[in-house]
Scaffold this motif. Sequence first.
Motif, short mmCIF file in Angstrom:
data_model
loop_
_atom_site.label_atom_id
_atom_site.label_comp_id
_atom_site.label_asym_id
_atom_site.label_seq_id
_atom_site.Cartn_x
_atom_site.Cartn_y
_atom_site.Cartn_z
N ILE A 1 -2.63 -2.83 3.35
CA ILE A 1 -3.62 -2.37 2.38
C ILE A 1 -4.63 -1.44 3.02
O ILE A 1 -4.99 -0.40 2.46
CB ILE A 1 -4.35 -3.57 1.74
CG1 ILE A 1 -3.37 -4.38 0.86
CG2 ILE A 1 -5.54 -3.12 0.89
CD1 ILE A 1 -3.91 -5.74 0.44
N ILE A 2 -5.09 -1.77 4.24
CA ILE A 2 -6.18 -1.03 4.88
C ILE A 2 -5.68 0.09 5.78
O ILE A 2 -6.23 1.20 5.77
CB ILE A 2 -7.05 -2.00 5.72
CG1 ILE A 2 -7.60 -3.14 4.86
CG2 ILE A 2 -8.19 -1.24 6.41
CD1 ILE A 2 -8.44 -2.71 3.70
N ALA A 3 -4.63 -0.16 6.55
CA ALA A 3 -4.24 0.78 7.60
C ALA A 3 -3.21 1.81 7.16
O ALA A 3 -3.05 2.84 7.81
CB ALA A 3 -3.70 0.01 8.81
N CYS A 4 -2.50 1.55 6.08
CA CYS A 4 -1.37 2.40 5.71
C CYS A 4 -1.68 3.30 4.51
O CYS A 4 -2.52 2.98 3.68
CB CYS A 4 -0.14 1.55 5.39
SG CYS A 4 0.40 0.52 6.78
N GLU A 5 -0.96 4.41 4.43
CA GLU A 5 -1.06 5.33 3.31
C GLU A 5 0.34 5.79 2.91
O GLU A 5 1.31 5.55 3.62
CB GLU A 5 -1.93 6.55 3.66
CG GLU A 5 -3.39 6.24 3.96
CD GLU A 5 -4.17 5.74 2.75
OE1 GLU A 5 -3.63 5.79 1.62
OE2 GLU A 5 -5.31 5.28 2.93
N GLY A 6 0.42 6.45 1.75
CA GLY A 6 1.70 7.01 1.31
C GLY A 6 2.74 5.94 1.08
O GLY A 6 2.45 4.81 0.69
N SER A 7 3.98 6.28 1.36
CA SER A 7 5.09 5.36 1.11
C SER A 7 5.06 4.13 2.00
O SER A 7 5.71 3.13 1.74
CB SER A 7 6.43 6.09 1.30
OG SER A 7 6.55 6.58 2.62
N GLU A 8 4.28 4.20 3.09
CA GLU A 8 4.17 3.06 4.02
C GLU A 8 3.29 1.95 3.45
O GLU A 8 3.40 0.80 3.86
CB GLU A 8 3.61 3.56 5.36
CG GLU A 8 3.71 2.55 6.48
CD GLU A 8 3.10 3.05 7.77
OE1 GLU A 8 3.25 2.37 8.79
OE2 GLU A 8 2.46 4.12 7.76
N ARG A 9 2.43 2.29 2.51
CA ARG A 9 1.50 1.31 1.94
C ARG A 9 2.18 0.58 0.78
O ARG A 9 2.06 0.94 -0.38
CB ARG A 9 0.21 2.00 1.48
CG ARG A 9 -0.83 1.04 0.92
CD ARG A 9 -2.24 1.62 0.97
NE ARG A 9 -2.37 2.86 0.23
CZ ARG A 9 -2.65 2.94 -1.07
NH1 ARG A 9 -2.80 1.84 -1.78
NH2 ARG A 9 -2.79 4.11 -1.67
N LYS A 10 2.86 -0.51 1.11
CA LYS A 10 3.67 -1.25 0.14
C LYS A 10 2.84 -2.21 -0.71
O LYS A 10 3.20 -2.50 -1.85
CB LYS A 10 4.76 -2.06 0.85
CG LYS A 10 5.75 -1.21 1.65
CD LYS A 10 6.64 -0.40 0.74
CE LYS A 10 7.73 0.31 1.54
NZ LYS A 10 8.54 1.18 0.67
N GLU A 11 1.78 -2.74 -0.15
CA GLU A 11 1.00 -3.76 -0.87
C GLU A 11 0.00 -3.09 -1.82
O GLU A 11 -1.17 -2.93 -1.52
CB GLU A 11 0.28 -4.68 0.13
CG GLU A 11 1.20 -5.38 1.10
CD GLU A 11 2.25 -6.24 0.42
OE1 GLU A 11 2.02 -6.68 -0.71
OE2 GLU A 11 3.31 -6.47 1.03
N ARG A 12 0.49 -2.68 -2.99
CA ARG A 12 -0.33 -1.96 -3.98
C ARG A 12 -0.55 -2.86 -5.20
O ARG A 12 -0.15 -2.52 -6.31
CB ARG A 12 0.37 -0.66 -4.37
CG ARG A 12 0.44 0.36 -3.23
CD ARG A 12 1.30 1.55 -3.61
NE ARG A 12 1.33 2.54 -2.55
CZ ARG A 12 0.63 3.67 -2.56
NH1 ARG A 12 -0.15 3.94 -3.59
NH2 ARG A 12 0.72 4.53 -1.57
N HIS A 13 -1.16 -3.99 -4.96
CA HIS A 13 -1.38 -4.96 -6.04
C HIS A 13 -2.31 -4.38 -7.10
O HIS A 13 -3.27 -3.68 -6.78
CB HIS A 13 -1.98 -6.25 -5.47
CG HIS A 13 -1.26 -6.75 -4.26
ND1 HIS A 13 -1.91 -7.28 -3.16
CD2 HIS A 13 0.06 -6.79 -3.96
CE1 HIS A 13 -1.02 -7.63 -2.24
NE2 HIS A 13 0.18 -7.33 -2.70
#
Length: 470
Positions: free
Chosen positions: A390-402
Amino acid sequence: MVQDDGSSSVTSSSPLQFFSMMSPSLGSPYPWLRELKSEERGLYLIHLLITCANHVASGSLENANIALEQISMLASPDGDTMQRIAAYFAEALAHRILKAWPGLHRALNSTRISLVSEEILIRRLFFEMFPFLKVAYVLTNQAIIEAMEGEKMVHIIDLNAAEPAQWIALLQALSTRPEGPPHLRITGIHPQKEVLDQMAHRLTDEAEKLDIPFQFNSVVSKLENLDVEKLRVKTGEALAISSVLQLHSLLATDDEVVQKRSSLASRNANGIHLQRALQMSQNTLGELLERDLANGYSPSPDSASSSPLSPNASVKMDSFLNSLWGLSPKIMVVTEQDSNHNGSSVMERLLEALYSYAALFDCLESTVPRTSLERLKVEKMLFGEEIKKIIACEGSERKERHEKLEKWIQRLDLACFGNVPLSYCGMLQARRLLQSYNCDGYRIKEENRCVLICWQDRPLFSVSAWRCRK
Protein backbone atom coordinates in the motif's frame (compact mmCIF):
# COMPACT_ATOMS: atom_id res chain seq x y z
CA MET A 1 -7.27 -5.13 26.11
CA VAL A 2 -3.64 -5.72 27.10
CA GLN A 3 -1.93 -2.47 28.05
CA ASP A 4 1.47 -1.28 29.18
CA ASP A 5 1.85 -0.62 32.90
CA GLY A 6 2.41 2.94 33.91
CA SER A 7 0.59 4.58 31.03
CA SER A 8 -0.40 8.18 31.62
CA SER A 9 -2.35 10.95 30.00
CA VAL A 10 -0.87 13.72 27.89
CA THR A 11 -2.00 16.75 29.82
CA SER A 12 -0.55 19.47 27.58
CA SER A 13 -3.25 21.79 26.32
CA SER A 14 -1.54 21.89 22.92
CA PRO A 15 -0.19 18.46 21.91
CA LEU A 16 1.36 19.81 18.71
CA GLN A 17 3.29 22.36 20.76
CA PHE A 18 4.16 19.64 23.27
CA PHE A 19 5.85 17.50 20.63
CA SER A 20 7.43 20.38 18.73
CA MET A 21 9.19 21.43 21.94
CA MET A 22 10.43 17.87 22.39
CA SER A 23 11.63 17.53 18.79
CA PRO A 24 15.40 17.03 18.72
CA SER A 25 17.90 18.98 16.70
CA LEU A 26 19.75 17.39 13.80
CA GLY A 27 22.10 14.68 14.99
CA SER A 28 20.77 14.58 18.57
CA PRO A 29 20.87 11.14 20.27
CA TYR A 30 17.25 11.74 21.52
CA PRO A 31 17.74 10.11 24.98
CA TRP A 32 14.36 11.51 26.14
CA LEU A 33 12.54 9.25 23.67
CA ARG A 34 13.16 6.21 25.84
CA GLU A 35 11.55 7.93 28.85
CA LEU A 36 8.13 8.45 27.20
CA LYS A 37 5.17 6.75 28.85
CA SER A 38 3.08 4.33 26.77
CA GLU A 39 0.44 6.89 25.83
CA GLU A 40 2.90 9.67 25.03
CA ARG A 41 4.96 7.22 22.97
CA GLY A 42 1.92 6.18 20.94
CA LEU A 43 0.95 9.77 20.15
CA TYR A 44 4.50 10.66 19.21
CA LEU A 45 4.74 7.62 16.92
CA ILE A 46 1.69 8.86 14.99
CA HIS A 47 3.34 12.29 14.77
CA LEU A 48 6.59 10.77 13.51
CA LEU A 49 4.93 8.51 10.93
CA ILE A 50 2.93 11.38 9.41
CA THR A 51 5.99 13.64 9.48
CA CYS A 52 8.14 10.94 7.85
CA ALA A 53 5.55 10.28 5.15
CA ASN A 54 5.44 14.00 4.35
CA HIS A 55 9.22 14.04 4.00
CA VAL A 56 9.18 10.93 1.79
CA ALA A 57 6.44 12.41 -0.42
CA SER A 58 8.35 15.69 -0.82
CA GLY A 59 11.69 13.97 -1.47
CA SER A 60 13.33 15.28 1.72
CA LEU A 61 15.21 12.07 2.41
CA GLU A 62 17.58 13.43 5.06
CA ASN A 63 14.64 14.53 7.22
CA ALA A 64 12.84 11.24 6.47
CA ASN A 65 15.91 9.39 7.71
CA ILE A 66 15.91 11.38 10.98
CA ALA A 67 12.24 10.54 11.52
CA LEU A 68 12.85 6.85 10.79
CA GLU A 69 15.72 6.83 13.28
CA GLN A 70 13.42 8.18 16.00
CA ILE A 71 10.67 5.71 15.07
CA SER A 72 13.15 2.83 15.33
CA MET A 73 13.88 3.80 18.93
CA LEU A 74 10.21 3.69 19.89
CA ALA A 75 8.65 1.03 17.64
CA SER A 76 8.89 -2.69 18.22
CA PRO A 77 7.32 -5.68 16.42
CA ASP A 78 6.67 -7.34 19.81
CA GLY A 79 5.52 -4.30 21.79
CA ASP A 80 2.06 -2.80 22.24
CA THR A 81 -0.31 -2.11 19.35
CA MET A 82 1.14 1.31 18.60
CA GLN A 83 4.73 0.06 18.65
CA ARG A 84 3.97 -2.92 16.43
CA ILE A 85 2.04 -1.05 13.78
CA ALA A 86 4.64 1.76 13.71
CA ALA A 87 7.39 -0.79 13.05
CA TYR A 88 5.66 -2.05 9.89
CA PHE A 89 4.69 1.40 8.60
CA ALA A 90 8.26 2.59 9.11
CA GLU A 91 9.54 -0.43 7.19
CA ALA A 92 7.12 0.37 4.35
CA LEU A 93 8.28 4.00 4.20
CA ALA A 94 11.91 2.85 4.17
CA HIS A 95 11.13 0.51 1.26
CA ARG A 96 9.54 3.38 -0.64
CA ILE A 97 12.74 5.41 -0.20
CA LEU A 98 14.88 2.48 -1.34
CA LYS A 99 12.82 2.05 -4.50
CA ALA A 100 14.32 5.33 -5.72
CA TRP A 101 17.55 3.31 -6.10
CA PRO A 102 16.38 0.16 -7.97
CA GLY A 103 19.80 -1.50 -7.86
CA LEU A 104 20.10 -1.09 -4.12
CA HIS A 105 16.52 -2.21 -3.54
CA ARG A 106 16.94 -5.33 -5.69
CA ALA A 107 20.26 -6.22 -4.03
CA LEU A 108 18.75 -6.02 -0.55
CA ASN A 109 15.80 -8.18 -1.58
CA SER A 110 17.54 -10.57 -3.99
CA THR A 111 17.85 -13.42 -1.48
CA ARG A 112 14.27 -13.33 -0.21
CA ILE A 113 12.55 -16.66 -0.69
CA SER A 114 8.79 -17.03 -0.71
CA LEU A 115 7.80 -20.58 0.15
CA VAL A 116 4.37 -21.94 -0.76
CA SER A 117 4.27 -23.83 2.54
CA GLU A 118 4.91 -20.56 4.39
CA GLU A 119 2.08 -18.80 2.56
CA ILE A 120 -0.28 -21.68 3.35
CA LEU A 121 0.69 -21.47 7.04
CA ILE A 122 0.10 -17.71 7.26
CA ARG A 123 -3.26 -18.04 5.49
CA ARG A 124 -4.25 -20.78 7.94
CA LEU A 125 -3.20 -18.67 10.94
CA PHE A 126 -5.25 -15.70 9.71
CA PHE A 127 -8.25 -17.99 9.24
CA GLU A 128 -7.89 -19.34 12.78
CA MET A 129 -7.11 -16.09 14.60
CA PHE A 130 -9.86 -13.95 13.08
CA PRO A 131 -13.54 -14.71 12.39
CA PHE A 132 -13.67 -12.59 9.21
CA LEU A 133 -13.23 -15.37 6.66
CA LYS A 134 -15.40 -17.78 8.64
CA VAL A 135 -18.27 -15.26 8.57
CA ALA A 136 -17.72 -14.61 4.86
CA TYR A 137 -17.80 -18.36 4.13
CA VAL A 138 -21.01 -18.85 6.14
CA LEU A 139 -22.75 -16.03 4.27
CA THR A 140 -21.40 -17.16 0.88
CA ASN A 141 -22.40 -20.80 1.37
CA GLN A 142 -25.89 -19.91 2.55
CA ALA A 143 -26.41 -17.63 -0.46
CA ILE A 144 -25.26 -20.45 -2.79
CA ILE A 145 -27.47 -23.06 -1.07
CA GLU A 146 -30.53 -20.84 -1.42
CA ALA A 147 -29.77 -19.94 -5.04
CA MET A 148 -29.21 -23.61 -5.96
CA GLU A 149 -32.34 -25.01 -4.37
CA GLY A 150 -33.71 -27.80 -6.59
CA GLU A 151 -30.71 -27.73 -8.98
CA LYS A 152 -29.27 -31.10 -9.96
CA MET A 153 -26.02 -29.89 -11.58
CA VAL A 154 -24.14 -27.21 -9.69
CA HIS A 155 -20.86 -25.61 -10.77
CA ILE A 156 -18.97 -23.28 -8.40
CA ILE A 157 -16.07 -21.11 -9.56
CA ASP A 158 -13.72 -20.15 -6.71
CA LEU A 159 -11.57 -17.18 -7.78
CA ASN A 160 -9.08 -17.94 -4.99
CA ALA A 161 -9.18 -21.65 -4.19
CA ALA A 162 -6.96 -21.58 -1.12
CA GLU A 163 -9.14 -22.61 1.81
CA PRO A 164 -10.88 -26.03 1.72
CA ALA A 165 -12.87 -25.34 4.91
CA GLN A 166 -15.42 -23.26 2.99
CA TRP A 167 -16.31 -26.02 0.53
CA ILE A 168 -16.11 -28.82 3.09
CA ALA A 169 -18.85 -26.99 5.02
CA LEU A 170 -20.86 -26.61 1.80
CA LEU A 171 -20.51 -30.31 0.95
CA GLN A 172 -21.80 -31.20 4.41
CA ALA A 173 -24.77 -28.85 4.02
CA LEU A 174 -25.63 -30.16 0.55
CA SER A 175 -25.53 -33.75 1.79
CA THR A 176 -28.56 -33.01 3.98
CA ARG A 177 -30.75 -31.48 1.24
CA PRO A 178 -34.27 -33.01 1.30
CA GLU A 179 -34.10 -33.65 -2.44
CA GLY A 180 -30.59 -35.12 -2.13
CA PRO A 181 -27.24 -33.54 -3.02
CA PRO A 182 -26.60 -32.23 -6.53
CA HIS A 183 -23.74 -33.24 -8.77
CA LEU A 184 -21.18 -30.68 -7.66
CA ARG A 185 -18.28 -29.37 -9.70
CA ILE A 186 -15.84 -26.82 -8.26
CA THR A 187 -13.37 -24.99 -10.47
CA GLY A 188 -10.56 -23.58 -8.37
CA ILE A 189 -8.28 -20.78 -9.56
CA HIS A 190 -4.92 -20.13 -7.93
CA PRO A 191 -1.42 -19.24 -9.19
CA GLN A 192 0.19 -22.15 -7.29
CA LYS A 193 -0.46 -25.73 -8.37
CA GLU A 194 0.51 -27.08 -4.94
CA VAL A 195 -2.35 -25.17 -3.29
CA LEU A 196 -4.87 -26.47 -5.84
CA ASP A 197 -3.61 -30.04 -5.44
CA GLN A 198 -4.18 -29.87 -1.68
CA MET A 199 -7.67 -28.45 -2.24
CA ALA A 200 -8.56 -31.19 -4.70
CA HIS A 201 -7.36 -33.93 -2.33
CA ARG A 202 -9.24 -32.58 0.72
CA LEU A 203 -12.51 -31.95 -1.11
CA THR A 204 -12.50 -35.24 -3.03
CA ASP A 205 -11.99 -37.15 0.23
CA GLU A 206 -14.86 -35.29 1.90
CA ALA A 207 -17.20 -35.81 -1.05
CA GLU A 208 -16.48 -39.56 -1.02
CA LYS A 209 -17.28 -39.75 2.71
CA LEU A 210 -20.60 -37.97 2.12
CA ASP A 211 -21.34 -39.92 -1.07
CA ILE A 212 -21.75 -36.76 -3.15
CA PRO A 213 -20.91 -36.89 -6.88
CA PHE A 214 -18.05 -34.41 -7.09
CA GLN A 215 -15.39 -33.11 -9.47
CA PHE A 216 -12.63 -30.58 -8.87
CA ASN A 217 -11.07 -28.70 -11.77
CA SER A 218 -7.79 -26.88 -11.23
CA VAL A 219 -6.92 -23.71 -13.16
CA VAL A 220 -3.37 -22.57 -12.41
CA SER A 221 -3.41 -18.86 -13.15
CA LYS A 222 -3.22 -15.39 -11.69
CA LEU A 223 -6.58 -13.68 -11.75
CA GLU A 224 -5.42 -10.93 -14.13
CA ASN A 225 -4.25 -13.55 -16.64
CA LEU A 226 -7.28 -15.82 -16.38
CA ASP A 227 -8.62 -17.29 -19.62
CA VAL A 228 -12.36 -17.59 -19.00
CA GLU A 229 -12.59 -20.40 -21.54
CA LYS A 230 -10.58 -22.62 -19.14
CA LEU A 231 -13.44 -22.45 -16.64
CA ARG A 232 -15.36 -24.88 -18.90
CA VAL A 233 -18.85 -23.75 -17.96
CA LYS A 234 -21.32 -26.22 -19.45
CA THR A 235 -24.89 -25.84 -20.63
CA GLY A 236 -27.38 -27.07 -18.04
CA GLU A 237 -25.20 -26.26 -15.03
CA ALA A 238 -26.36 -23.82 -12.38
CA LEU A 239 -23.35 -21.56 -11.87
CA ALA A 240 -22.16 -19.81 -8.71
CA ILE A 241 -19.06 -17.62 -8.35
CA SER A 242 -17.20 -16.97 -5.10
CA SER A 243 -14.65 -14.15 -4.87
CA VAL A 244 -12.93 -13.78 -1.50
CA LEU A 245 -10.45 -10.87 -1.26
CA GLN A 246 -9.58 -11.05 -4.97
CA LEU A 247 -11.23 -8.43 -7.16
CA HIS A 248 -9.27 -5.47 -5.77
CA SER A 249 -6.03 -6.88 -7.21
CA LEU A 250 -7.33 -6.29 -10.74
CA LEU A 251 -7.25 -2.55 -10.12
CA ALA A 252 -3.44 -2.73 -10.24
CA THR A 253 -3.40 -3.78 -13.89
CA ASP A 254 -4.23 -0.29 -15.04
CA ASP A 255 -4.25 2.60 -12.60
CA GLU A 256 -7.55 4.28 -11.90
CA VAL A 257 -8.14 7.81 -13.11
CA VAL A 258 -7.73 9.87 -9.96
CA GLN A 259 -8.10 13.63 -9.63
CA LYS A 260 -4.96 15.49 -8.61
CA ARG A 261 -5.24 17.37 -5.38
CA SER A 262 -3.36 20.59 -4.93
CA SER A 263 -0.35 20.44 -2.63
CA LEU A 264 -1.93 23.13 -0.44
CA ALA A 265 -5.11 21.12 0.07
CA SER A 266 -3.02 18.05 0.83
CA ARG A 267 -0.95 19.92 3.45
CA ASN A 268 -4.07 21.32 5.08
CA ALA A 269 -5.68 17.88 5.23
CA ASN A 270 -2.52 16.37 6.73
CA GLY A 271 -2.44 19.09 9.38
CA ILE A 272 -6.03 18.36 10.36
CA HIS A 273 -5.32 14.61 10.57
CA LEU A 274 -2.28 15.23 12.78
CA GLN A 275 -4.00 17.77 15.04
CA ARG A 276 -6.93 15.40 15.67
CA ALA A 277 -4.67 12.44 16.28
CA LEU A 278 -2.51 14.27 18.79
CA GLN A 279 -5.48 15.68 20.72
CA MET A 280 -6.50 12.17 21.78
CA SER A 281 -5.17 10.54 24.94
CA GLN A 282 -5.84 6.82 24.45
CA ASN A 283 -3.56 3.80 24.77
CA THR A 284 -3.90 2.18 21.34
CA LEU A 285 -4.39 3.39 17.82
CA GLY A 286 -7.63 1.44 17.72
CA GLU A 287 -8.90 3.46 20.66
CA LEU A 288 -7.77 6.63 18.93
CA LEU A 289 -9.95 5.51 16.07
CA GLU A 290 -12.93 4.95 18.37
CA ARG A 291 -12.47 8.45 19.81
CA ASP A 292 -12.21 9.86 16.28
CA LEU A 293 -15.49 8.27 15.26
CA ALA A 294 -17.18 9.46 18.45
CA ASN A 295 -16.13 12.98 17.54
CA GLY A 296 -17.79 12.61 14.17
CA TYR A 297 -14.59 12.25 12.17
CA SER A 298 -14.03 9.50 9.64
CA PRO A 299 -10.67 9.05 7.89
CA SER A 300 -12.43 7.42 4.95
CA PRO A 301 -14.90 9.91 3.51
CA ASP A 302 -16.53 8.12 0.62
CA SER A 303 -16.43 11.19 -1.54
CA ALA A 304 -15.70 11.51 -5.21
CA SER A 305 -12.60 13.54 -4.45
CA SER A 306 -11.01 10.69 -2.48
CA SER A 307 -10.93 8.10 -5.23
CA PRO A 308 -13.34 8.91 -8.02
CA LEU A 309 -15.09 6.13 -9.83
CA SER A 310 -16.10 6.34 -13.45
CA PRO A 311 -17.20 3.72 -15.99
CA ASN A 312 -13.66 3.85 -17.46
CA ALA A 313 -11.86 3.74 -14.11
CA SER A 314 -10.34 0.31 -14.75
CA VAL A 315 -10.40 -1.33 -18.15
CA LYS A 316 -9.22 -4.66 -16.75
CA MET A 317 -11.84 -4.69 -13.99
CA ASP A 318 -14.63 -3.77 -16.42
CA SER A 319 -13.52 -6.48 -18.84
CA PHE A 320 -13.27 -9.12 -16.11
CA LEU A 321 -16.68 -8.36 -14.61
CA ASN A 322 -18.21 -8.38 -18.10
CA SER A 323 -16.67 -11.82 -18.68
CA LEU A 324 -18.19 -13.12 -15.45
CA TRP A 325 -21.57 -11.62 -16.40
CA GLY A 326 -21.31 -13.44 -19.73
CA LEU A 327 -21.16 -16.75 -17.85
CA SER A 328 -24.69 -16.05 -16.50
CA PRO A 329 -24.13 -17.07 -12.86
CA LYS A 330 -27.23 -17.59 -10.73
CA ILE A 331 -25.33 -16.06 -7.82
CA MET A 332 -21.98 -14.34 -7.27
CA VAL A 333 -20.77 -13.53 -3.75
CA VAL A 334 -17.99 -10.97 -3.28
CA THR A 335 -15.94 -10.46 -0.10
CA GLU A 336 -13.53 -7.53 0.04
CA GLN A 337 -11.59 -5.50 2.58
CA ASP A 338 -13.73 -2.48 3.41
CA SER A 339 -11.03 0.18 3.36
CA ASN A 340 -9.97 3.10 1.20
CA HIS A 341 -6.38 2.18 0.31
CA ASN A 342 -6.47 3.16 -3.37
CA GLY A 343 -5.83 6.88 -3.08
CA SER A 344 -3.51 8.70 -5.45
CA SER A 345 -0.97 9.96 -2.87
CA VAL A 346 1.20 8.04 -0.44
CA MET A 347 0.09 10.34 2.39
CA GLU A 348 -3.59 9.63 1.74
CA ARG A 349 -2.97 5.89 1.70
CA LEU A 350 -0.84 6.00 4.85
CA LEU A 351 -3.52 7.86 6.81
CA GLU A 352 -6.24 5.47 5.67
CA ALA A 353 -4.11 2.37 6.28
CA LEU A 354 -3.13 3.55 9.76
CA TYR A 355 -6.76 3.47 10.84
CA SER A 356 -7.77 0.18 9.22
CA TYR A 357 -4.67 -1.83 10.18
CA ALA A 358 -4.82 -0.38 13.70
CA ALA A 359 -8.18 -2.12 14.06
CA LEU A 360 -6.68 -5.44 12.90
CA PHE A 361 -3.73 -5.09 15.28
CA ASP A 362 -6.19 -4.21 18.06
CA CYS A 363 -8.09 -7.44 17.34
CA LEU A 364 -4.94 -9.44 18.04
CA GLU A 365 -4.04 -7.30 21.07
CA SER A 366 -7.42 -8.21 22.56
CA THR A 367 -7.34 -11.93 21.81
CA VAL A 368 -3.75 -13.18 21.44
CA PRO A 369 -0.76 -12.81 23.83
CA ARG A 370 1.95 -10.39 22.70
CA THR A 371 4.55 -13.14 22.96
CA SER A 372 2.71 -15.41 20.51
CA LEU A 373 4.96 -16.45 17.63
CA GLU A 374 1.89 -17.11 15.48
CA ARG A 375 0.67 -13.55 16.07
CA LEU A 376 4.07 -12.16 15.09
CA LYS A 377 4.03 -14.20 11.86
CA VAL A 378 0.59 -12.93 10.84
CA GLU A 379 1.52 -9.32 11.63
CA LYS A 380 4.84 -9.48 9.79
CA MET A 381 4.19 -11.82 6.87
CA LEU A 382 0.59 -10.85 6.12
CA PHE A 383 -0.22 -7.37 7.46
CA GLY A 384 3.35 -6.09 7.14
CA GLU A 385 3.55 -7.18 3.49
CA GLU A 386 0.15 -5.65 2.71
CA ILE A 387 1.16 -2.36 4.33
CA LYS A 388 4.35 -2.41 2.29
CA LYS A 389 2.41 -2.81 -0.95
CA ILE A 390 0.00 0.00 0.00
CA ILE A 391 2.74 2.47 1.00
CA ALA A 392 5.87 1.51 -0.93
CA CYS A 393 4.52 0.37 -4.30
CA GLU A 394 2.99 2.12 -7.30
CA GLY A 395 1.55 1.11 -10.67
CA SER A 396 0.96 -2.55 -11.40
CA GLU A 397 3.14 -3.52 -8.41
CA ARG A 398 0.63 -2.03 -5.95
CA LYS A 399 -1.76 -4.97 -5.62
CA GLU A 400 -3.44 -4.07 -2.33
CA ARG A 401 -5.97 -1.52 -3.67
CA HIS A 402 -8.77 -2.05 -1.18
CA GLU A 403 -11.89 0.04 -1.63
CA LYS A 404 -15.10 0.70 0.29
CA LEU A 405 -18.34 -1.23 -0.21
CA GLU A 406 -19.94 1.75 -1.97
CA LYS A 407 -17.33 1.53 -4.74
CA TRP A 408 -17.94 -2.18 -5.27
CA ILE A 409 -21.69 -1.60 -5.43
CA GLN A 410 -21.10 1.01 -8.15
CA ARG A 411 -18.70 -1.22 -10.10
CA LEU A 412 -20.94 -4.27 -10.05
CA ASP A 413 -23.99 -2.21 -10.89
CA LEU A 414 -22.20 -0.76 -13.92
CA ALA A 415 -21.33 -4.34 -14.97
CA CYS A 416 -25.08 -5.20 -15.00
CA PHE A 417 -25.12 -7.19 -11.77
CA GLY A 418 -28.10 -6.75 -9.46
CA ASN A 419 -27.74 -6.87 -5.70
CA VAL A 420 -29.26 -9.88 -3.89
CA PRO A 421 -29.97 -9.32 -0.18
CA LEU A 422 -28.25 -11.78 2.13
CA SER A 423 -30.86 -13.90 3.87
CA TYR A 424 -32.01 -13.86 7.48
CA CYS A 425 -30.80 -17.46 7.83
CA GLY A 426 -27.30 -16.51 6.71
CA MET A 427 -27.22 -13.52 9.05
CA LEU A 428 -28.39 -15.68 11.95
CA GLN A 429 -25.59 -18.19 11.33
CA ALA A 430 -23.03 -15.40 11.07
CA ARG A 431 -24.13 -13.80 14.35
CA ARG A 432 -24.06 -17.16 16.14
CA LEU A 433 -20.54 -17.72 14.84
CA LEU A 434 -19.38 -14.37 16.21
CA GLN A 435 -21.06 -15.03 19.56
CA SER A 436 -19.18 -18.32 19.82
CA TYR A 437 -15.90 -16.50 19.25
CA ASN A 438 -15.86 -15.26 22.86
CA CYS A 439 -14.91 -11.66 21.99
CA ASP A 440 -17.52 -8.91 21.97
CA GLY A 441 -15.40 -6.61 19.80
CA TYR A 442 -16.48 -8.39 16.60
CA ARG A 443 -19.77 -7.26 15.08
CA ILE A 444 -21.70 -7.42 11.83
CA LYS A 445 -24.14 -4.91 10.42
CA GLU A 446 -26.29 -4.68 7.32
CA GLU A 447 -25.82 -1.84 4.86
CA ASN A 448 -27.31 -1.46 1.38
CA ARG A 449 -28.55 -5.09 1.52
CA CYS A 450 -24.94 -6.19 2.11
CA VAL A 451 -23.03 -7.14 5.27
CA LEU A 452 -20.12 -5.34 6.92
CA ILE A 453 -17.94 -7.31 9.35
CA CYS A 454 -16.57 -4.91 11.97
CA TRP A 455 -14.15 -4.59 14.84
CA GLN A 456 -16.03 -2.41 17.33
CA ASP A 457 -17.68 0.14 15.01
CA ARG A 458 -14.99 -0.01 12.32
CA PRO A 459 -16.03 -1.93 9.16
CA LEU A 460 -13.15 -4.13 7.98
CA PHE A 461 -14.67 -6.55 5.45
CA SER A 462 -17.78 -6.49 3.26
CA VAL A 463 -19.83 -9.36 1.86
CA SER A 464 -22.31 -8.81 -0.98
CA ALA A 465 -24.32 -11.12 -3.25
CA TRP A 466 -25.16 -10.49 -6.91
CA ARG A 467 -27.03 -11.95 -9.87
CA CYS A 468 -27.01 -11.11 -13.57
CA ARG A 469 -29.27 -8.27 -14.57
CA LYS A 470 -30.40 -8.40 -18.18
